[in-house]
Design an enzyme around this catalytic site. Structure first.
Site, PDB file in Angstrom:
ATOM      1  N   ASN A  92      -2.715 -25.731  22.081  1.00 43.84           N
ATOM      2  CA  ASN A  92      -1.362 -25.569  22.605  1.00 43.84           C
ATOM      3  C   ASN A  92      -0.664 -24.558  21.694  1.00 43.84           C
ATOM      4  OD1 ASN A  92       1.254 -25.776  23.473  1.00 43.84           O
ATOM      5  ND2 ASN A  92       1.375 -28.014  23.308  1.00 43.84           N
ATOM      6  N   ARG A 125      -3.252 -25.044  26.945  1.00 39.26           N
ATOM      7  CA  ARG A 125      -2.040 -25.416  27.671  1.00 39.26           C
ATOM      8  C   ARG A 125      -1.250 -24.147  27.981  1.00 39.26           C
ATOM      9  NH1 ARG A 125       3.767 -27.256  25.639  1.00 39.26           N
ATOM     10  NH2 ARG A 125       4.570 -27.914  27.640  1.00 39.26           N
ATOM     11  N   HIS A 154       5.936 -30.167  32.580  1.00 38.94           N
ATOM     12  CA  HIS A 154       5.428 -31.460  32.089  1.00 38.94           C
ATOM     13  C   HIS A 154       4.412 -32.060  33.070  1.00 38.94           C
ATOM     14  CE1 HIS A 154       9.480 -32.140  29.783  1.00 38.94           C
ATOM     15  NE2 HIS A 154       8.569 -31.622  28.964  1.00 38.94           N
ATOM     16  N   ASN A 168      11.882 -34.366  23.695  1.00 42.38           N
ATOM     17  CA  ASN A 168      12.868 -33.352  23.358  1.00 42.38           C
ATOM     18  C   ASN A 168      13.236 -32.592  24.634  1.00 42.38           C
ATOM     19  OD1 ASN A 168      14.550 -32.149  21.620  1.00 42.38           O
ATOM     20  ND2 ASN A 168      12.959 -31.097  20.451  1.00 42.38           N
ATOM     21  N   ARG A 220      18.727 -28.776  25.662  1.00 46.22           N
ATOM     22  CA  ARG A 220      18.938 -28.093  26.948  1.00 46.22           C
ATOM     23  C   ARG A 220      19.923 -28.876  27.803  1.00 46.22           C
ATOM     24  NH1 ARG A 220      12.777 -27.673  28.405  1.00 46.22           N
ATOM     25  NH2 ARG A 220      12.306 -27.851  26.196  1.00 46.22           N
ATOM     26  N   ASP A 234      18.438 -35.303  18.296  1.00 48.48           N
ATOM     27  CA  ASP A 234      17.467 -36.397  18.206  1.00 48.48           C
ATOM     28  C   ASP A 234      18.112 -37.707  18.685  1.00 48.48           C
ATOM     29  OD1 ASP A 234      15.838 -38.580  17.171  1.00 48.48           O
ATOM     30  OD2 ASP A 234      14.831 -37.050  15.963  1.00 48.48           O
ATOM     31  N   ARG A 242      17.368 -40.700  18.204  1.00 46.11           N
ATOM     32  CA  ARG A 242      17.543 -41.717  17.147  1.00 46.11           C
ATOM     33  C   ARG A 242      18.888 -41.554  16.464  1.00 46.11           C
ATOM     34  NH1 ARG A 242      11.591 -40.453  15.050  1.00 46.11           N
ATOM     35  NH2 ARG A 242      12.373 -38.484  15.786  1.00 46.11           N
ATOM     36  N   GLY A 291       8.697 -39.232  23.595  1.00 48.18           N
ATOM     37  CA  GLY A 291       9.376 -39.756  22.411  1.00 48.18           C
ATOM     38  C   GLY A 291      10.480 -40.762  22.681  1.00 48.18           C
ATOM     39  N   GLU A 318       9.164 -43.749  25.226  1.00 50.18           N
ATOM     40  CA  GLU A 318       8.227 -44.717  24.649  1.00 50.18           C
ATOM     41  C   GLU A 318       8.864 -45.579  23.563  1.00 50.18           C
ATOM     42  OE1 GLU A 318       4.787 -42.491  23.281  1.00 50.18           O
ATOM     43  OE2 GLU A 318       4.738 -41.374  25.163  1.00 50.18           O
ATOM     44  N   ASN A 319       9.971 -45.090  22.986  1.00 50.05           N
ATOM     45  CA  ASN A 319      10.489 -45.731  21.767  1.00 50.05           C
ATOM     46  C   ASN A 319      11.936 -46.194  21.795  1.00 50.05           C
ATOM     47  OD1 ASN A 319       8.094 -45.227  20.013  1.00 50.05           O
ATOM     48  ND2 ASN A 319       8.605 -43.106  20.495  1.00 50.05           N
ATOM     49  N   GLU A 372      -0.980 -35.799  26.722  1.00 52.31           N
ATOM     50  CA  GLU A 372      -1.112 -34.507  27.407  1.00 52.31           C
ATOM     51  C   GLU A 372      -2.397 -33.790  27.017  1.00 52.31           C
ATOM     52  OE1 GLU A 372       3.251 -33.811  26.426  1.00 52.31           O
ATOM     53  OE2 GLU A 372       3.020 -32.540  28.178  1.00 52.31           O
TER      54      GLU A 372
HETATM   55  P1  AMP Z   1       8.693 -35.683  22.141  1.00 54.73           P
HETATM   56  O1  AMP Z   1       9.256 -34.367  22.591  1.00 54.73           O
HETATM   57  O2  AMP Z   1       8.015 -36.439  23.217  1.00 54.73           O
HETATM   58  O3  AMP Z   1       7.893 -35.583  20.877  1.00 54.73           O
HETATM   59  O4  AMP Z   1       9.975 -36.566  21.768  1.00 54.73           O
HETATM   60  C1  AMP Z   1      10.737 -36.278  20.630  1.00 54.73           C
HETATM   61  C2  AMP Z   1      12.027 -37.037  20.671  1.00 54.73           C
HETATM   62  O5  AMP Z   1      11.802 -38.438  20.820  1.00 54.73           O
HETATM   63  C3  AMP Z   1      12.812 -36.944  19.386  1.00 54.73           C
HETATM   64  O6  AMP Z   1      13.617 -35.789  19.361  1.00 54.73           O
HETATM   65  C4  AMP Z   1      13.666 -38.177  19.436  1.00 54.73           C
HETATM   66  O7  AMP Z   1      14.879 -37.866  20.077  1.00 54.73           O
HETATM   67  C5  AMP Z   1      12.912 -39.139  20.314  1.00 54.73           C
HETATM   68  N1  AMP Z   1      12.454 -40.338  19.599  1.00 54.73           N
HETATM   69  C6  AMP Z   1      11.360 -40.518  18.857  1.00 54.73           C
HETATM   70  N2  AMP Z   1      11.323 -41.777  18.343  1.00 54.73           N
HETATM   71  C7  AMP Z   1      12.426 -42.409  18.784  1.00 54.73           C
HETATM   72  C8  AMP Z   1      12.968 -43.724  18.637  1.00 54.73           C
HETATM   73  N3  AMP Z   1      12.355 -44.655  17.893  1.00 54.73           N
HETATM   74  N4  AMP Z   1      14.132 -44.005  19.261  1.00 54.73           N
HETATM   75  C9  AMP Z   1      14.767 -43.083  20.001  1.00 54.73           C
HETATM   76  N5  AMP Z   1      14.309 -41.843  20.188  1.00 54.73           N
HETATM   77  C10 AMP Z   1      13.155 -41.496  19.611  1.00 54.73           C
END
Ligand code: AMP
Length: 371
Positions: A8, A65, A154, A185, A215, A256, A258, A304, A307-308, A355
């Site tokens: 990628n 990718r 995606h 993200n 975005r 983010d 979080r 991200g 899942e979390n 992915e």
């Molecule tokens: P990805 O692009 O799939 O890697 O997702 C990244 C994003 O997932 C990060 O910028 C966070 O905003 C979000 N993320 C990761 N862990 C957590 C969590 N425990 N709680 C909330 N958001 C999370």
């Protein structure tokens, strides 16, 4: 010959995973390519270093990718000179993404001339969306001349998690309708009927649809004219604002989720509003795709945030009990695979996306190799 190297390549980074069957033998990333203090002077050096380090014996394929496949590429495609030219012609549609992939393809073909290379497109899974789901109501001559239409992105993630959802639920994929919510993200939603995509939230580029990290997602396009005419902002600056300073970053000052959740918990009103806008948009897409599909068997969260972040999942589906949609608080807190209560009409799932694994599978499929 069971190994597949998945690459990628971005403009200044290379992410890789080496699969043996479905097992990951090696993975990692090289960042800041060509930058001061970076790990490699250019993609040539980065990939050469990678190939020196990895055991690439028995390599059946390199899977690349590629973000934008335009109208031509509706499935993973074995790379030839002609394919390289076609991906190059698509650069205007994906100026931030396709050039990196192209460089990766060129260098990998040079360094591994005897290994078949496959391009796996983020757009391909969405090629089954019917015309009424990809066209905008603008002058048809302009649309045809300039390729103005929804492509969606995606795709490898939506494809993988919709299939996994059916598997987890013990249902036949062909008889399972899923709304997939890829919340990372970047973020996008898709409506998948029996394994075929019928709608998605990203458009000609990955800017439209859901609220993302930086975005904006959907806006009234008149915003752009207004900022240009009244505020005197150049188009490049507006594009930069919508793609890099919009979304959660624009609303809350943090991209983010979080951080947004933490700030919201400590009483930050901008963060609270950003969360509400994010959730509202998500809910509008879920509702829209319930209407597109008619019967929905599952709603699946991935990436991200998906899942979390139990708070996001619970808020996005709150109040939908009359539609047979509910989230069990304990299962949700545990990020369980199925977070709806037993016996719910619509299953709600949390499926970690894979992915790269999907790219490895697609690469083997394109070469008619055993999966
Ligand atoms: P990805 O692009 O799939 O890697 O997702 C990244 C994003 O997932 C990060 O910028 C966070 O905003 C979000 N993320 C990761 N862990 C957590 C969590 N425990 N709680 C909330 N958001 C999370």
């Amino acid at each position: 010959m069971t190994r597949v190297l998945v690459l990628n390549c971005g403009s200044s980074s290379v992410r890789y995973k080496l699969f043996d069957g479905d097992e990951v033998r090696a993975k990692g990333h090289i960042e800041k390519i060509g930058e001061a203090g970076g790990e490699a002077a250019d993609h040539d050096a980065a990939l050469q270093g990678l190939m020196d380090r990895l055991d690439l014996s028995d390599l059946a394929a390199v899977g690349h990718r590629v973000v934008h496949g335009g109208e031509r590429f509706t499935s993973a495609t074995v790379i030839t000179d002609d394919v390289v030219s076609a991906v190059e012609e698509l650069i205007p549609l994906a100026p931030l993404h396709n050039p990196g992939a192209l460089t990766g393809i060129r260098v990998a073909r040079k360094l591994l001339p005897d290994v078949p290379q496959v391009a796996v497109f983020d757009t391909a899974f969405h090629s089954t969306i019917p015309p009424e789901g990809v066209l905008w109501a603008v002058d048809r001559d302009l649309s045809r001349r300039w390729g103005l239409r929804r492509y969606g992105f995606h795709g490898t993630s939506h494809s993988y998690v919709s299939r996994e959802t059916a598997r987890v639920l013990g249902r036949p994929p062909a008889g399972t309708n899923v709304i997939t919510l890829h919340l990372g993200n970047g973020a996008s939603a898709a409506a998948v009927r029996g394994g075929r995509c019928e709608a998605t939230s990203m458009g000609m580029t990955p800017l439209s649809g859901l609220v993302m990290g930086t975005r904006s997602g959907d806006i009234d396009p008149s915003l752009i004219f207004h900022l240009h005419r009244e505020a005197g902002l150049a188009l490049d600056l507006i594009e930069d604002s919508l793609t890099r300073h919009g979304g959660l970053a624009g609303l809350a000052g943090a991209n983010d989720m979080r951080e947004v959740l933490e700030r919201r918990a400590s009483g930050d009103t901008d963060a609270a509003l950003a969360f509400d806008v994010y959730i509202r948009r998500l809910k509008e897409y879920v509702g829209s795709y319930l209407a597109v599909l008619g019967r929905v068997d599952a709603i699946t969260f991935t990436a991200g945030v998906g899942e979390n972040a139990p708070a996001v999942r619970a808020a996005a589906l709150a109040g939908l009990e009359p539609l047979g949609i509910a989230v069990d608080p304990v299962r949700n807190r545990e990020n369980a695979l199925v977070i709806s209560p037993d016996g719910a009409r619509v299953a709600v799932c949390v499926i970690p996306t894979e992915e790269e694994l999907e790219i490895a599978h697609e690469s083997r499929r394109a070469l008619s190799l055993a999966p």
